[in-house]
Design an enzyme around this catalytic site. Structure first.
Site, PDB file in Angstrom:
ATOM      1  N   ASP A 193       0.830  -1.224   0.033  1.00  0.00           N
ATOM      2  CA  ASP A 193       0.089   0.068  -0.066  1.00  0.00           C
ATOM      3  C   ASP A 193       0.820   1.338  -0.185  1.00  0.00           C
ATOM      4  O   ASP A 193       0.467   2.300  -0.607  1.00  0.00           O
ATOM      5  CB  ASP A 193      -0.819  -0.028   1.242  1.00  0.00           C
ATOM      6  CG  ASP A 193      -1.854  -1.202   1.356  1.00  0.00           C
ATOM      7  OD1 ASP A 193      -2.259  -1.651   0.254  1.00  0.00           O
ATOM      8  OD2 ASP A 193      -1.969  -1.859   2.311  1.00  0.00           O
ATOM      9  N   HIS A 220      -5.442  -3.705   5.469  1.00  0.00           N
ATOM     10  CA  HIS A 220      -5.086  -3.774   4.283  1.00  0.00           C
ATOM     11  C   HIS A 220      -6.280  -4.428   3.606  1.00  0.00           C
ATOM     12  O   HIS A 220      -6.247  -5.712   3.181  1.00  0.00           O
ATOM     13  CB  HIS A 220      -3.853  -4.746   4.179  1.00  0.00           C
ATOM     14  CG  HIS A 220      -3.536  -5.205   2.732  1.00  0.00           C
ATOM     15  ND1 HIS A 220      -2.884  -4.372   1.816  1.00  0.00           N
ATOM     16  CD2 HIS A 220      -3.647  -6.418   2.155  1.00  0.00           C
ATOM     17  CE1 HIS A 220      -2.672  -4.981   0.664  1.00  0.00           C
ATOM     18  NE2 HIS A 220      -3.205  -6.230   0.728  1.00  0.00           N
TER      19      HIS A 220
HETATM   20  N1  LIG Z   1      -0.412  -8.318   1.910  1.00  0.00           N
HETATM   21  C1  LIG Z   1      -0.280  -8.172   0.756  1.00  0.00           C
HETATM   22  O1  LIG Z   1      -0.087  -6.757   0.356  1.00  0.00           O
HETATM   23  C2  LIG Z   1      -0.647  -9.002  -0.529  1.00  0.00           C
HETATM   24  C3  LIG Z   1      -0.428  -8.852  -1.948  1.00  0.00           C
HETATM   25  C4  LIG Z   1      -0.640  -9.765  -2.650  1.00  0.00           C
HETATM   26  C5  LIG Z   1      -1.000 -10.969  -2.419  1.00  0.00           C
HETATM   27  N2  LIG Z   1      -1.351 -11.216  -1.192  1.00  0.00           N
HETATM   28  C6  LIG Z   1      -1.550 -12.491  -0.612  1.00  0.00           C
HETATM   29  O2  LIG Z   1      -0.887 -13.299  -0.674  1.00  0.00           O
HETATM   30  C7  LIG Z   1      -1.204 -14.796  -0.684  1.00  0.00           C
HETATM   31  C8  LIG Z   1      -0.343 -15.579  -1.778  1.00  0.00           C
HETATM   32  O3  LIG Z   1      -0.464 -14.955  -3.101  1.00  0.00           O
HETATM   33  P1  LIG Z   1       0.271 -15.473  -4.473  1.00  0.00           P
HETATM   34  O4  LIG Z   1      -0.216 -14.819  -5.634  1.00  0.00           O
HETATM   35  O5  LIG Z   1       1.598 -15.833  -4.220  1.00  0.00           O
HETATM   36  O6  LIG Z   1      -0.551 -16.822  -4.554  1.00  0.00           O
HETATM   37  P2  LIG Z   1      -0.070 -18.371  -5.380  1.00  0.00           P
HETATM   38  O7  LIG Z   1      -1.301 -19.193  -5.381  1.00  0.00           O
HETATM   39  O8  LIG Z   1       0.610 -17.816  -6.511  1.00  0.00           O
HETATM   40  O9  LIG Z   1       0.942 -18.758  -4.324  1.00  0.00           O
HETATM   41  C9  LIG Z   1       0.569 -19.326  -2.940  1.00  0.00           C
HETATM   42  C10 LIG Z   1       1.526 -20.489  -2.602  1.00  0.00           C
HETATM   43  O10 LIG Z   1       1.158 -20.917  -1.358  1.00  0.00           O
HETATM   44  C11 LIG Z   1       1.276 -22.251  -1.381  1.00  0.00           C
HETATM   45  N3  LIG Z   1       0.720 -22.769  -0.294  1.00  0.00           N
HETATM   46  C12 LIG Z   1      -0.667 -23.474  -0.036  1.00  0.00           C
HETATM   47  N4  LIG Z   1      -0.865 -23.888   0.985  1.00  0.00           N
HETATM   48  C13 LIG Z   1       0.451 -23.873   1.821  1.00  0.00           C
HETATM   49  C14 LIG Z   1       0.652 -24.415   3.183  1.00  0.00           C
HETATM   50  N5  LIG Z   1      -0.338 -24.943   3.843  1.00  0.00           N
HETATM   51  N6  LIG Z   1       1.952 -24.288   3.284  1.00  0.00           N
HETATM   52  C15 LIG Z   1       2.943 -23.728   2.414  1.00  0.00           C
HETATM   53  N7  LIG Z   1       2.591 -23.125   1.290  1.00  0.00           N
HETATM   54  C16 LIG Z   1       1.207 -23.467   0.821  1.00  0.00           C
HETATM   55  C17 LIG Z   1       0.868 -22.710  -2.548  1.00  0.00           C
HETATM   56  O11 LIG Z   1       1.228 -23.776  -3.069  1.00  0.00           O
HETATM   57  C18 LIG Z   1       1.412 -21.937  -3.711  1.00  0.00           C
HETATM   58  O12 LIG Z   1       2.479 -22.160  -4.146  1.00  0.00           O
HETATM   59  C19 LIG Z   1      -2.612 -14.529  -1.166  1.00  0.00           C
HETATM   60  O13 LIG Z   1      -3.276 -14.829  -0.025  1.00  0.00           O
HETATM   61  C20 LIG Z   1      -2.606 -13.007  -1.849  1.00  0.00           C
HETATM   62  O14 LIG Z   1      -4.050 -12.506  -1.275  1.00  0.00           O
HETATM   63  C21 LIG Z   1      -1.340 -10.223  -0.050  1.00  0.00           C
HETATM   64  O1  LIG Z   2      -5.610  -7.649  -3.821  1.00  0.00           O
HETATM   65  C1  LIG Z   2      -5.317  -8.615  -3.522  1.00  0.00           C
HETATM   66  O2  LIG Z   2      -6.259  -9.542  -3.530  1.00  0.00           O
HETATM   67  C2  LIG Z   2      -3.943  -8.959  -3.239  1.00  0.00           C
HETATM   68  C3  LIG Z   2      -3.356  -7.798  -2.314  1.00  0.00           C
HETATM   69  O3  LIG Z   2      -3.866  -7.687  -1.154  1.00  0.00           O
HETATM   70  C4  LIG Z   2      -3.101  -6.362  -3.054  1.00  0.00           C
HETATM   71  O4  LIG Z   2      -3.292  -5.435  -2.432  1.00  0.00           O
HETATM   72  O5  LIG Z   2      -2.553  -6.566  -4.114  1.00  0.00           O
END
Ligand SMILES: NC(=O)c1ccc[n+]([C@@H]2O[C@H](COP(=O)([O-])OP(=O)(O)OC[C@H]3O[C@@H](n4cnc5c(N)ncnc54)[C@H](O)[C@@H]3O)[C@@H](O)[C@H]2O)c1
Ligand SMILES: O=C(O)C[C@H](O)C(=O)O
Length: 356
Positions: A193, A220
């Site tokens: 953010d 967030h």
């Molecule tokens: N905080 C933020 O600003 C922010 C920003 C972007 C994404 N996210 C979040 O981050 C998370 C991941 O996003 P992504 O795009 O990398 O998803 P993705 O599906 O590409 O990757 C997630 C990974 O987690 C793994 N996984 C699932 N269960 C698991 C477990 N029990 N132990 C270990 N690994 C496990 C999967 O195998 C996969 O490789 C989502 O929840 C997304 O919403 C948060």
């Molecule tokens: O928007 C989402 O679901 C992923 C993450 O929280 C973001 O802000 O990009």
């Protein structure tokens, strides 16, 4: 890569990231690149990434491998980590890399970790809210945090998995039950953010993005993301309409990416960048670098809610100080009032789930 090309990439990255909200020189991926080739004089630090084979996990693994503060990089996922680890470990930087897969290797992945970064879980598709991820991700986070309590109870935890407004309270409850909770060591990663607010502000204010600082507070998700453009530096004479548009774009930044990816997930590359910067700030704090300040969603008393994102001073024990909000504009005061009920509900949902 030729030395000249590397220097040019490093310069670009240095400019991009020297504008952190840190009141000292901020961590940056420039540093990550530039200092990759410097000495190994920093203390040993083990970093574990849980979800390391995912969309965020892989570029985050790359960036942490480039960070000279990391001596050991542990990559865990339910599948795919041997390949990611084999790939990343060929990079000629300090960190020793190991890949771990499935439950039975989770303990090994975590043992001795100073910092655990959690991007494990499912991402959004168009039309979903972050809260729609709760049913899947809450259980994942709960079980990973139980393992952290068992194998590395003193580690700092950087929670990326959504919905952050609920997953952080879940983690806190799991640690409390295990008797390992230290509120200074649990961080919801809201750095993306801040990264977005800086980028959008620089574009509108027509100031060099490398000079920009903008704190983002609250939580967030949607309106709980409250950028404080009244605190933005360098100052610019933006209209109320401009500030409203910048606020909305920052709040909707995640959705903008989800829609553009059209079903193929959410922000991964910008998140890996933001996650790497925040992790670097945590490591600098652990190493005793003074005045490292970044925004994060932490246990807090600055509002009536038990968790809240604001500037946090990072130190040898984690969050050494949670900084107050400072003076707010009328528009920000309104935003703060509007976000409180939603944030409260999300926090309570996490606490309830963890105690079922
Ligand atoms: N905080 C933020 O600003 C922010 C920003 C972007 C994404 N996210 C979040 O981050 C998370 C991941 O996003 P992504 O795009 O990398 O998803 P993705 O599906 O590409 O990757 C997630 C990974 O987690 C793994 N996984 C699932 N269960 C698991 C477990 N029990 N132990 C270990 N690994 C496990 C999967 O195998 C996969 O490789 C989502 O929840 C997304 O919403 C948060
Ligand atoms: O928007 C989402 O679901 C992923 C993450 O929280 C973001 O802000 O990009």
């Amino acid at each position: 890569m030729k030395a000249s090309m590397l220097r040019s990439a490093a310069t670009t990255l240095r400019r991009a990231s020297s504008s952190s909200s840190s009141s000292s020189s901020s961590p940056s991926s420039t540093h990550l690149l530039r200092r990759s080739f410097s000495s190994d004089s920093n203390p040993d630090r083990k970093v574990a990434v849980l979800g390391a084979a995912g969309g965020i996990g892989q570029p985050l693994a790359l960036l942490m491998k480039l960070n000279p503060l990391v001596s050991s990089l542990s990559l865990y996922d339910i599948f795919g980590t041997p390949g990611v680890a084999a790939d990343v470990c060929h990079i000629n930087t300090r960190a020793q890399v190991a890949g771990f897969m499935r439950d039975e290797q989770l303990g090994m992945a975590l043992r001795g970790a100073d910092l655990v970064i959690i991007p494990a879980g499912v991402p959004r598709k168009p039309g979903m809210s972050r809260d729609d991820l709760f049913n899947t991700n809450a259980g994942i986070v709960k079980s990973l945090c139980s393992a952290i309590a068992e194998y590395c109870p003193n580690a700092l935890v950087n929670m990326i998995s959504n919905p952050v407004n609920s997953t952080v309270p879940i983690a806190a409850e799991v640690f409390k039950k295990a008797g390992t909770y230290d509120e200074k060591k649990l961080f919801g990663v809201t750095m993306l953010d801040v990264v977005r607010a800086k980028t959008f502000y620089a574009g509108k204010a027509k100031v060099p993005v490398a000079d920009v600082n903008v704190p983002v507070v609250g939580g967030h998700a949607g309106i709980t993301i409250l950028p404080l453009f009244s605190h933005a530096t360098p100052k610019a004479n933006l209209s109320d309409e401009d500030i409203k548009a910048l606020t909305k774009r920052t709040q909707d930044g995640g959705t903008e990416v989800v829609e553009a990816k059209a079903g193929k997930g959410s922000a991964t590359l910008s998140m890996a960048y933001a996650g790497a910067i925040f992790a670097d700030a945590c490591l600098k704090g652990l190493n005793g670098v003074p005045n490292v300040v970044e925004c994060s969603f932490v246990q807090s008393t600055i509002t009536e809610l038990p968790f809240f994102a604001s500037k946090v001073r990072l130190g040898k024990n984690g969050a050494e100080e949670v900084l107050g909000l400072g003076p707010l504009s009328d528009y920000e005061k309104q935003g703060l009032e509007s976000l409180m009920p939603e944030l409260k509900t999300s926090i309570e949902k996490g606490i309830r789930f963890a105690n079922q």
